[in-house]
Design a protein around this motif. Structure first.
Motif, PDB file in Angstrom:
ATOM      1  N   ALA A  73       0.842  -1.188   0.000  1.00 51.21           N
ATOM      2  CA  ALA A  73       0.000   0.000   0.000  1.00 51.21           C
ATOM      3  C   ALA A  73       0.882   1.244   0.000  1.00 51.21           C
ATOM      4  CB  ALA A  73      -0.922   0.017   1.216  1.00 51.21           C
ATOM      5  N   SER A  74       0.431   2.275  -0.726  1.00 51.43           N
ATOM      6  CA  SER A  74       1.213   3.505  -0.814  1.00 51.43           C
ATOM      7  C   SER A  74       0.309   4.674  -1.180  1.00 51.43           C
ATOM      8  CB  SER A  74       2.317   3.354  -1.864  1.00 51.43           C
ATOM      9  OG  SER A  74       3.007   4.576  -2.045  1.00 51.43           O
ATOM     10  N   LYS A  75       0.677   5.854  -0.721  1.00 54.65           N
ATOM     11  CA  LYS A  75      -0.030   7.060  -1.150  1.00 54.65           C
ATOM     12  C   LYS A  75       0.380   7.455  -2.563  1.00 54.65           C
ATOM     13  CE  LYS A  75      -0.534   9.021   3.510  1.00 54.65           C
ATOM     14  NZ  LYS A  75      -0.200  10.177   4.389  1.00 54.65           N
ATOM     15  N   ASN A  76       1.537   6.968  -2.998  1.00 54.11           N
ATOM     16  CA  ASN A  76       2.067   7.291  -4.324  1.00 54.11           C
ATOM     17  C   ASN A  76       2.055   6.025  -5.193  1.00 54.11           C
ATOM     18  OD1 ASN A  76       4.066   7.556  -6.514  1.00 54.11           O
ATOM     19  ND2 ASN A  76       4.585   9.513  -5.559  1.00 54.11           N
ATOM     20  N   PRO A  77       1.298   6.019  -6.304  1.00 49.36           N
ATOM     21  CA  PRO A  77       1.207   4.802  -7.128  1.00 49.36           C
ATOM     22  C   PRO A  77       2.527   4.424  -7.784  1.00 49.36           C
ATOM     23  CG  PRO A  77       0.248   6.656  -8.304  1.00 49.36           C
ATOM     24  CD  PRO A  77       0.538   7.141  -6.907  1.00 49.36           C
ATOM     25  N   HIS A  78       3.355   5.411  -8.064  1.00 46.76           N
ATOM     26  CA  HIS A  78       4.616   5.150  -8.756  1.00 46.76           C
ATOM     27  C   HIS A  78       5.642   4.535  -7.803  1.00 46.76           C
ATOM     28  CE1 HIS A  78       2.472   7.628 -11.540  1.00 46.76           C
ATOM     29  NE2 HIS A  78       2.542   8.671 -10.737  1.00 46.76           N
ATOM     30  N   HIS A  79       5.619   4.960  -6.542  1.00 46.68           N
ATOM     31  CA  HIS A  79       6.469   4.316  -5.530  1.00 46.68           C
ATOM     32  C   HIS A  79       6.083   2.842  -5.404  1.00 46.68           C
ATOM     33  CE1 HIS A  79       7.397   8.333  -3.246  1.00 46.68           C
ATOM     34  NE2 HIS A  79       7.718   8.369  -4.530  1.00 46.68           N
ATOM     35  N   ARG A 137       9.107  12.576 -14.992  1.00 44.86           N
ATOM     36  CA  ARG A 137       8.298  13.682 -14.481  1.00 44.86           C
ATOM     37  C   ARG A 137       8.534  13.931 -12.987  1.00 44.86           C
ATOM     38  NH1 ARG A 137       2.824  12.041 -17.793  1.00 44.86           N
ATOM     39  NH2 ARG A 137       1.832  13.569 -16.426  1.00 44.86           N
ATOM     40  N   ASN A 138       9.602  13.336 -12.464  1.00 48.90           N
ATOM     41  CA  ASN A 138      10.004  13.533 -11.058  1.00 48.90           C
ATOM     42  C   ASN A 138       8.897  13.145 -10.080  1.00 48.90           C
ATOM     43  OD1 ASN A 138      12.623  14.627 -11.682  1.00 48.90           O
ATOM     44  ND2 ASN A 138      11.619  16.564 -12.221  1.00 48.90           N
ATOM     45  N   LEU A 139       8.180  12.073 -10.401  1.00 47.93           N
ATOM     46  CA  LEU A 139       7.099  11.604  -9.536  1.00 47.93           C
ATOM     47  C   LEU A 139       7.523  10.438  -8.659  1.00 47.93           C
ATOM     48  CD1 LEU A 139       4.188  11.750 -12.164  1.00 47.93           C
ATOM     49  CD2 LEU A 139       4.635  13.355 -10.296  1.00 47.93           C
ATOM     50  N   THR A 140       8.714   9.894  -8.934  1.00 43.83           N
ATOM     51  CA  THR A 140       9.208   8.773  -8.136  1.00 43.83           C
ATOM     52  C   THR A 140      10.721   8.646  -8.278  1.00 43.83           C
ATOM     53  OG1 THR A 140       9.016   6.384  -7.713  1.00 43.83           O
ATOM     54  CG2 THR A 140       8.909   7.091 -10.001  1.00 43.83           C
ATOM     55  N   PRO A 141      11.418   8.145  -7.248  1.00 38.51           N
ATOM     56  CA  PRO A 141      12.832   7.784  -7.408  1.00 38.51           C
ATOM     57  C   PRO A 141      12.955   6.626  -8.406  1.00 38.51           C
ATOM     58  CG  PRO A 141      12.232   7.937  -5.089  1.00 38.51           C
ATOM     59  CD  PRO A 141      10.954   7.965  -5.865  1.00 38.51           C
ATOM     60  N   ASP A 142      14.172   6.380  -8.863  1.00 37.31           N
ATOM     61  CA  ASP A 142      14.373   5.350  -9.884  1.00 37.31           C
ATOM     62  C   ASP A 142      14.741   3.986  -9.320  1.00 37.31           C
ATOM     63  OD1 ASP A 142      16.883   5.908  -8.968  1.00 37.31           O
ATOM     64  OD2 ASP A 142      17.715   6.498 -10.910  1.00 37.31           O
ATOM     65  N   SER A 143      14.797   3.848  -7.998  1.00 35.00           N
ATOM     66  CA  SER A 143      15.150   2.542  -7.432  1.00 35.00           C
ATOM     67  C   SER A 143      14.507   2.373  -6.061  1.00 35.00           C
ATOM     68  CB  SER A 143      16.668   2.390  -7.313  1.00 35.00           C
ATOM     69  OG  SER A 143      17.183   3.269  -6.330  1.00 35.00           O
ATOM     70  N   VAL A 144      14.348   1.127  -5.670  1.00 32.19           N
ATOM     71  CA  VAL A 144      13.691   0.818  -4.403  1.00 32.19           C
ATOM     72  C   VAL A 144      14.535   1.282  -3.206  1.00 32.19           C
ATOM     73  CG1 VAL A 144      14.681  -1.483  -4.146  1.00 32.19           C
ATOM     74  CG2 VAL A 144      12.425  -1.017  -3.207  1.00 32.19           C
TER      75      VAL A 144
END
Length: 223
Positions: free
Chosen positions: A64-70, A95-102
């Motif tokens: 679960a996350s508030k951010n779908p991209h995360h 679009r700077n909506l998520t980092p690129d790695s876990v």
């Protein structure tokens, strides 16, 4: 689901046949609707010829996350995919909506026990292209490479029951039923795989060219 009614879904497939454009459209929808919570049921996942005829695979977790991209970055990592393998994640990163790695995410709980390294995955074909598409020559070569590497829907004739669901759902109207079997007109197919998604018996399969299989040999599952 619930935000794209009726025939609008295949219409969007037809309007955005390029995978990267389609991914941007999906991210646009996320940003427009802005749900407050995103939940991924990853108790039983699926590999192979999804979404109707894939093979169930146990993972055993709920994300679960508030951010779908995360959420997508973590989910992709759990089955052995990188950001560059998933067009929607790539679009979100641009679009700077998520980092690129876990590793750059703030995660509550230990996700590593749920990691599976034996998933049958198919990586984004763009991740194995090394051609500069900015020059005229580069664009021509890239177009040829795309044609050689692109996955295509293919009818498994013996399994086809001639029900016509693929014909009715095809946004480009490229499928006909002949002699009680589905036939695809390749000249107008946009490779959206709606036919594969809605086939009730799994007769529509994802077909990869020998060139694509050769270039990704050893990088993905063998099924």
């Amino acid at each position: 689901f619930c935000t794209i009614p009726g025939t609008m879904k295949p219409e969007y497939h037809y309007r955005f046949p390029n995978p990267n454009d389609f991914a941007d459209m999906i991210v646009d929808l996320d940003e427009f609707w802005k749900p407050v919570l995103h939940i991924c049921d990853a108790v039983t996942a699926m590999e192979g010829n999804g979404p109707t005829q894939g093979t169930p695979k146990h993972v055993g977790c709920l994300i679960a996350s508030k951010n779908p991209h995360h959420l997508d970055v973590l989910a992709a990592t759990l089955i052995g995919l990188e950001a560059k393998d998933v067009p929607t994640i790539e679009a979100a990163i641009r679009r700077n909506l998520t980092p690129d790695s876990v590793e750059k995410l703030e995660i509550t709980g230990d996700w590593k026990p749920f990691f599976r390294d034996d998933f049958d995955v198919i990586r984004n074909r763009n991740s194995i292209l090394f051609v500069d598409g900015k020059t005229v020559f580069g664009r021509l070569v890239q177009r040829g490479m795309n044609a050689c590497l692109a996955s295509k829907p293919k009818v498994k004739t013996r399994a086809c029951i001639g029900c016509g669901k693929c014909r009715d759902i095809c946004p480009a109207h490229t499928i006909a039923i002949k002699n009680k079997k589905a036939v695809i007109d390749r000249t107008h197919c946009i490779k959206c795989f709606c036919c594969q998604e809605f086939c009730p018996v799994g007769a529509m399969r994802m077909h990869r060219s020998p060139v694509a299989k050769l270039l990704t040999h050893g990088k993905e599952g063998s099924k």
